[in-house]
Design a protein around this motif. Structure first.
Motif, PDB file in Angstrom:
ATOM      1  N   HIS A   8       0.882  -1.078  -0.150  1.00 46.60           N
ATOM      2  CA  HIS A   8       0.092  -0.166   0.067  1.00 46.60           C
ATOM      3  C   HIS A   8       1.013   1.150  -0.037  1.00 46.60           C
ATOM      4  O   HIS A   8       1.896   1.374   0.626  1.00 46.60           O
ATOM      5  CB  HIS A   8      -0.986  -0.197   1.256  1.00 46.60           C
ATOM      6  CG  HIS A   8      -1.797  -1.178   1.136  1.00 46.60           C
ATOM      7  ND1 HIS A   8      -1.769  -2.427   1.538  1.00 46.60           N
ATOM      8  CD2 HIS A   8      -3.186  -0.849   0.554  1.00 46.60           C
ATOM      9  CE1 HIS A   8      -2.849  -3.087   1.453  1.00 46.60           C
ATOM     10  NE2 HIS A   8      -3.889  -2.152   0.742  1.00 46.60           N
ATOM     11  N   SER A   9       0.491   2.264  -0.638  1.00 46.15           N
ATOM     12  CA  SER A   9       1.227   3.600  -0.770  1.00 46.15           C
ATOM     13  C   SER A   9       0.921   3.963   0.591  1.00 46.15           C
ATOM     14  O   SER A   9      -0.051   3.671   1.444  1.00 46.15           O
ATOM     15  CB  SER A   9       0.441   4.420  -1.685  1.00 46.15           C
ATOM     16  OG  SER A   9      -0.778   4.990  -1.342  1.00 46.15           O
ATOM     17  N   GLU A  11      -0.467   6.621   1.265  1.00 42.36           N
ATOM     18  CA  GLU A  11      -1.688   7.288   1.404  1.00 42.36           C
ATOM     19  C   GLU A  11      -2.883   6.299   1.412  1.00 42.36           C
ATOM     20  O   GLU A  11      -3.889   6.506   1.832  1.00 42.36           O
ATOM     21  CB  GLU A  11      -2.165   8.113   0.220  1.00 42.36           C
ATOM     22  CG  GLU A  11      -1.513   9.367   0.307  1.00 42.36           C
ATOM     23  CD  GLU A  11      -0.147   9.261  -0.442  1.00 42.36           C
ATOM     24  OE1 GLU A  11       0.209   8.344  -1.263  1.00 42.36           O
ATOM     25  OE2 GLU A  11       1.009  10.006  -0.017  1.00 42.36           O
ATOM     26  N   GLY A  12      -2.369   4.768   1.380  1.00 48.39           N
ATOM     27  CA  GLY A  12      -3.444   3.854   1.515  1.00 48.39           C
ATOM     28  C   GLY A  12      -3.824   3.201   0.201  1.00 48.39           C
ATOM     29  O   GLY A  12      -4.466   2.214   0.166  1.00 48.39           O
ATOM     30  N   ASP A  13      -3.265   3.586  -0.904  1.00 49.12           N
ATOM     31  CA  ASP A  13      -3.774   3.108  -2.377  1.00 49.12           C
ATOM     32  C   ASP A  13      -2.949   1.668  -2.376  1.00 49.12           C
ATOM     33  O   ASP A  13      -1.783   1.843  -2.145  1.00 49.12           O
ATOM     34  CB  ASP A  13      -3.368   4.060  -3.584  1.00 49.12           C
ATOM     35  CG  ASP A  13      -4.086   5.352  -3.387  1.00 49.12           C
ATOM     36  OD1 ASP A  13      -5.143   5.254  -2.917  1.00 49.12           O
ATOM     37  OD2 ASP A  13      -3.507   6.245  -3.714  1.00 49.12           O
ATOM     38  N   PRO A  14      -3.643   0.649  -3.116  1.00 50.57           N
ATOM     39  CA  PRO A  14      -2.934  -0.585  -3.192  1.00 50.57           C
ATOM     40  C   PRO A  14      -1.953  -0.456  -4.451  1.00 50.57           C
ATOM     41  O   PRO A  14      -2.275   0.089  -5.553  1.00 50.57           O
ATOM     42  CB  PRO A  14      -4.057  -1.755  -3.646  1.00 50.57           C
ATOM     43  CG  PRO A  14      -5.093  -0.523  -4.224  1.00 50.57           C
ATOM     44  CD  PRO A  14      -4.930   0.638  -3.579  1.00 50.57           C
ATOM     45  N   ASP A  33       8.654   5.044   8.199  1.00 47.38           N
ATOM     46  CA  ASP A  33       7.376   4.596   7.808  1.00 47.38           C
ATOM     47  C   ASP A  33       7.117   4.023   6.179  1.00 47.38           C
ATOM     48  O   ASP A  33       6.202   3.725   5.939  1.00 47.38           O
ATOM     49  CB  ASP A  33       6.316   5.351   8.127  1.00 47.38           C
ATOM     50  CG  ASP A  33       6.241   5.716   9.741  1.00 47.38           C
ATOM     51  OD1 ASP A  33       6.609   4.934  10.374  1.00 47.38           O
ATOM     52  OD2 ASP A  33       5.723   6.570  10.197  1.00 47.38           O
ATOM     53  N   LYS A  48       4.284   1.684   1.917  1.00 44.57           N
ATOM     54  CA  LYS A  48       4.060   1.866   3.382  1.00 44.57           C
ATOM     55  C   LYS A  48       4.928   0.651   4.176  1.00 44.57           C
ATOM     56  O   LYS A  48       4.733  -0.425   3.697  1.00 44.57           O
ATOM     57  CB  LYS A  48       2.556   1.757   3.936  1.00 44.57           C
ATOM     58  CG  LYS A  48       2.457   2.189   5.281  1.00 44.57           C
ATOM     59  CD  LYS A  48       1.063   1.944   5.848  1.00 44.57           C
ATOM     60  CE  LYS A  48       0.245   2.929   5.254  1.00 44.57           C
ATOM     61  NZ  LYS A  48      -1.409   2.920   5.495  1.00 44.57           N
TER      62      LYS A  48
END
Length: 61
Positions: A8-9, A11-14, A33, A48
């Motif tokens: 995941h980035s 920002e939470g994008d796969p 992180d 991430k």
């Protein structure tokens, strides 16, 4: 090492990464992180996770 793994980035994008194309992984600026996964042609994607976590996922991918 063959196959794809999903990260995941920050920002939470796969993000799907082809393990066979990874040259190296380094810590991304700005803290522990995020890590930068580098590919054959010098392109990289920020994912991430700290270095140990990203390397473990790539190893078991």
């Amino acid at each position: 090492m063959n196959g794809y793994v999903e990260f995941h980035s920050p920002e939470g994008d796969p993000i799907v990464v082809n393990v066979d194309r990874v040259n190296f992984v380094r810590r991304f600026r700005g803290g522990n992180d995020a890590s930068a996964v580098n590919f054959e042609k010098g392109n990289y994607v920020v994912v991430k996770g700290n270095l140990a976590a990203v390397m473990k996922i790539l190893q078991h991918g």
